[in-house]
Design an enzyme around this catalytic site. Structure first.
Site, PDB file in Angstrom:
ATOM      1  N   ASP A 210       0.856  -1.193   0.000  1.00  0.00           N
ATOM      2  CA  ASP A 210       0.000   0.000   0.000  1.00  0.00           C
ATOM      3  C   ASP A 210       0.888   1.239   0.000  1.00  0.00           C
ATOM      4  O   ASP A 210       2.098   1.142   0.138  1.00  0.00           O
ATOM      5  CB  ASP A 210      -0.890  -0.004   1.256  1.00  0.00           C
ATOM      6  CG  ASP A 210      -0.047  -0.099   2.534  1.00  0.00           C
ATOM      7  OD1 ASP A 210       0.185  -1.229   2.992  1.00  0.00           O
ATOM      8  OD2 ASP A 210       0.423   0.947   3.038  1.00  0.00           O
ATOM      9  N   ASP A 212       0.473   3.689   2.289  1.00  0.00           N
ATOM     10  CA  ASP A 212       0.187   4.314   3.588  1.00  0.00           C
ATOM     11  C   ASP A 212      -0.885   5.395   3.373  1.00  0.00           C
ATOM     12  O   ASP A 212      -1.933   5.066   2.815  1.00  0.00           O
ATOM     13  CB  ASP A 212       1.488   4.837   4.224  1.00  0.00           C
ATOM     14  CG  ASP A 212       1.333   5.050   5.719  1.00  0.00           C
ATOM     15  OD1 ASP A 212       0.675   4.199   6.354  1.00  0.00           O
ATOM     16  OD2 ASP A 212       1.837   6.034   6.256  1.00  0.00           O
TER      17      ASP A 212
HETATM   18  N1  ADE Z   1       2.257  -2.809   6.982  1.00  0.00           N
HETATM   19  C1  ADE Z   1       1.817  -2.766   5.708  1.00  0.00           C
HETATM   20  N2  ADE Z   1       1.430  -1.528   5.366  1.00  0.00           N
HETATM   21  C2  ADE Z   1       1.634  -0.741   6.450  1.00  0.00           C
HETATM   22  C3  ADE Z   1       1.451   0.633   6.724  1.00  0.00           C
HETATM   23  N3  ADE Z   1       0.967   1.465   5.805  1.00  0.00           N
HETATM   24  N4  ADE Z   1       1.775   1.092   7.965  1.00  0.00           N
HETATM   25  C4  ADE Z   1       2.284   0.251   8.896  1.00  0.00           C
HETATM   26  N5  ADE Z   1       2.470  -1.063   8.689  1.00  0.00           N
HETATM   27  C5  ADE Z   1       2.156  -1.557   7.478  1.00  0.00           C
END
Ligand code: ADE
Length: 249
Positions: A210, A212
């Site tokens: 992703d 974030d």
């Molecule tokens: N693990 C996978 N994506 C994450 C994110 N955006 N923030 C923290 N841990 C994660």
């Protein structure tokens, strides 16, 4: 020949990776590890698999007993540790499904035990070097294996490990980018610190799932998104582990 501990993160908790697999229960002075250890072989090498969050993913990042996990792998005879983790990307060029062979961390956790030493022996303080916490040899093997398999990957990257279990605010996400972090997760830093303290070479492959929440043109990360992207790409991580393990002495 070395025995390899594999710590499986979210989405890689109990794969059918091992041949001749058997479960082994371990206790440690720090308590129980997250799950039974699964001992077996990959490509003829002895491996020990441990599901970081438990086999049914019941242990939140804050409550993983990292000390017990590393000590259990050490007591099981592991001489190297390969870890996997899902991560969020803090850089445009690290797309979903890309792998990052981590070379640095920033520890932004607050409530973890990150040392085996609650007390020093008289006049025997222990302060572990941490300038280059990820093992260079294993990182090299992982990068070469990514090249051979044609996997989209980044040969280095700084992970910031946050406390969780919540995701970051946009202000935090932007701050982490300014600090120089490339990816974000909730588990690698304490594990890497403790492996170094225990004298076990440690490397980690992070799979980006992703962006974030720093991007203004897409919705913030959700747990459902992480699981879906990781499951859709998990065979990249498993094939990478097998390919890299083949090359380990
Ligand atoms: N693990 C996978 N994506 C994450 C994110 N955006 N923030 C923290 N841990 C994660």
């Amino acid at each position: 020949m070395s025995k390899i501990g594999i710590i499986g993160g979210s989405g890689l908790d109990d794969p059918d990776l091992l041949l001749d697999a058997r479960d082994v229960e371990m206790g440690t002075p720090y308590g129980k590890p997250s799950a039974l250890l699964k001992e077996g072989t990959i490509a003829g090498r002895e491996v020990v698999l441990l599901a970081r969050h438990g086999r049914e993913h019941t242990i939140p990042p804050t409550f993983v007993n990292y000390r017990a996990n590393i000590k259990a792998l050490k007591d099981a005879g592991c001489t190297r540790i390969l870890a996997t983790t899902a991560c969020g990307s803090l850089r445009q060029e690290i797309d979903r499904g890309h792998l990052v062979i981590l070379d640095q961390f920033i520890d932004f956790t607050r409530r973890r035990q990150v040392s085996f030493f609650d007390e020093f022996e008289p006049h025997c303080a222990v302060h572990t070097a941490m300038a280059d916490p990820f093992d260079a040899d294993m990182r090299g093997l992982l990068n070469e294996a990514c090249d051979r398999l044609g996997l989209a990957h980044h040969k280095s990257g700084t992970v910031i490990t946050i406390e969780g279990s919540r995701f970051s605010t946009r202000a935090e996400s932007n701050m982490f980018r300014m600090w120089g972090a490339d990816v974000i997760n909730m588990s690698v830093a304490p594990e890497c610190i403790l492996a170094n303290e225990a004298g076990i070479p440690y490397a980690a492959v992070a799979m980006s799932t992703d962006y974030d929440c720093w991007k203004t043109d897409e919705a913030p990360v959700t747990w459902e998104e992480i699981l879906e992207v990781f499951k859709g790409n998990v065979e990249k991580v498993t094939s990478l582990l097998v390919e890299a393990i083949k090359e380990l002495d």
